[in-house]
Design an enzyme around this catalytic site. Structure first.
Site, PDB file in Angstrom:
ATOM      1  CD  GLU A 136      -2.694   1.195   2.562  1.00  0.00           C
ATOM      2  OE1 GLU A 136      -3.912   1.412   2.449  1.00  0.00           O
ATOM      3  OE2 GLU A 136      -2.144   1.000   3.667  1.00  0.00           O
ATOM      4  CE  LYS A 176      -7.614   1.663   3.353  1.00  0.00           C
ATOM      5  NZ  LYS A 176      -6.448   1.928   4.234  1.00  0.00           N
ATOM      6  CB  CYS A 200      -4.594  -1.325   4.525  1.00  0.00           C
ATOM      7  SG  CYS A 200      -3.987  -1.097   6.214  1.00  0.00           S
TER       8      CYS A 200
END
Length: 342
Positions: free
Chosen positions: A39, A121, A155
């Site tokens: 990430e 995200k 994540c």
């Protein structure tokens, strides 16, 4: 498959692109058909947000913005060209710069150098929201590829059961779980440590009956020197934190483990036929589901920031307004013309 475990070229996009291309070449030389990056690999994860007040972190805002990559700019094209030259798929974690905003993002590039998807995200986590915006339903997608049905999340998207279920329901076979380093708050906050977060990747593999490639970054001395100006901060962000792994559809560990401070690639060979055996036991988006009891409402459409209501008109017809104010006869409105709303 290859998962990166390495320290980023922190806040240096040019060096970061060079290191990315070198890792792509290394993975391809070892026979990997896909390489996955952590990430915010470019230009590094913004750890300062977890170390002090937002006012203190403002010193990094300009540098981070300038070092962040656009989804279709020259840096992305260089990486795409490297993917094509080496015949390898790339899933790249990066901070995406779009107009005046930043997003935690992943770029999916095929082995011909084509950008398949630039996803964001869905929800930045905790203090990440002081830096990044958020994605929408169009970012929750699984893609048919010659390698298998490929998807990716970042994540703690992996802690959202509904997001995961939306991915499982698209018959995902290979999943990239991009993580930052697990160095932050090591020994002080179990939820941020490698034990829990690698377990989350492992559970994703078992729940979705898919292969999970889970890269994570390494905190280097360069990062510590840049964002830590006190001993307290250095204690909160120690060196290391690399725990890259690859799991099979039954949750089995398929790759070796590197030392937390080591840089390199971890590899695994995959056989998609193994998925059938895992799904025979439990397929939560198939035979193991109960849609009569519980179903997911999922909106995969992109969310527009601005929707035009003028049906094609690009400007106000001020001449009509002035004519009306002067008492002149208004011209007849042709069918399909935009109505002027004052």
């Amino acid at each position: 498959m290859a998962a990166v475990q390495a320290a980023p070229a922190f806040l240096d996009l040019e060096k970061g692109v060079e290191k990315t291309i070198a890792l792509i070449e290394e993975a391809a030389a070892a026979g990997a058909k896909l390489i996955a990056f952590p990430e915010c690999w470019l230009p590094g994860y913004p750890f300062w947000a977890w170390l002090d007040a937002p006012a203190w972190g403002m010193q990094f805002v300009g540098r981070y913005f300038e070092a962040s990559m656009t989804a279709d700019g020259p840096e992305a094209q260089r990486i795409a060209a490297a993917a094509a030259a080496n015949g390898v798929w790339v899933v790249l974690g990066y901070s995406e710069r779009c107009a005046g905003s930043l997003y935690i993002a992943q770029l999916l590039i095929d082995d011909h150098g084509r950008i398949v998807h630039a996803r964001r995200k869905l929800k930045a986590t905790h203090v990440e929201r002081t830096i990044f915006g958020e994605g929408d339903g169009s970012d929750i997608r699984v893609h048919a590829t010659p390698l298998g049905r490929l998807g990716a999340l970042c994540c703690w998207e992996h802690l959202n059961p509904l997001t995961k279920y939306a991915m499982y329901a698209q018959d995902e076979q290979i999943h990239v779980a991009s993580w930052p380093s697990f160095s932050l708050y090591q020994g002080k906050a179990f939820a941020l440590g490698p034990e829990l977060n690698n377990a989350v990747s492992q559970v994703y593999a078992a729940e979705g009956q898919c292969f999970v490639v889970a890269p994570s970054a390494v905190v280097s001395q360069e990062i510590v020197d840049t964002v830590c100006d006190t001993d307290i901060k250095r204690d909160l962000l120690p060196l290391g934190g690399g725990y890259s792994v690859i799991y099979g559809p039954d949750g089995a560990l398929l790759s070796e483990r590197l030392a937390p401070t080591a840089e390199g690639l971890v590899y695994a060979d995959i056989d998609l036929s193994a998925i059938a055996f895992a799904k025979a036991a439990a397929d939560p988006a198939g035979h193991y589901s109960r849609p009569d009891v519980a179903r997911l409402l999922f909106n995969p459409a992109p969310s527009a920031r601005v929707e035009r209501l003028d049906r094609g008109s690009t400007h106000r017809d001020h001449s009509a307004i002035f004519a009306q104010e002067a008492g002149a006869e208004m011209p007849a409105q042709a069918e399909g013309d935009a109505k002027l709303v004052l």
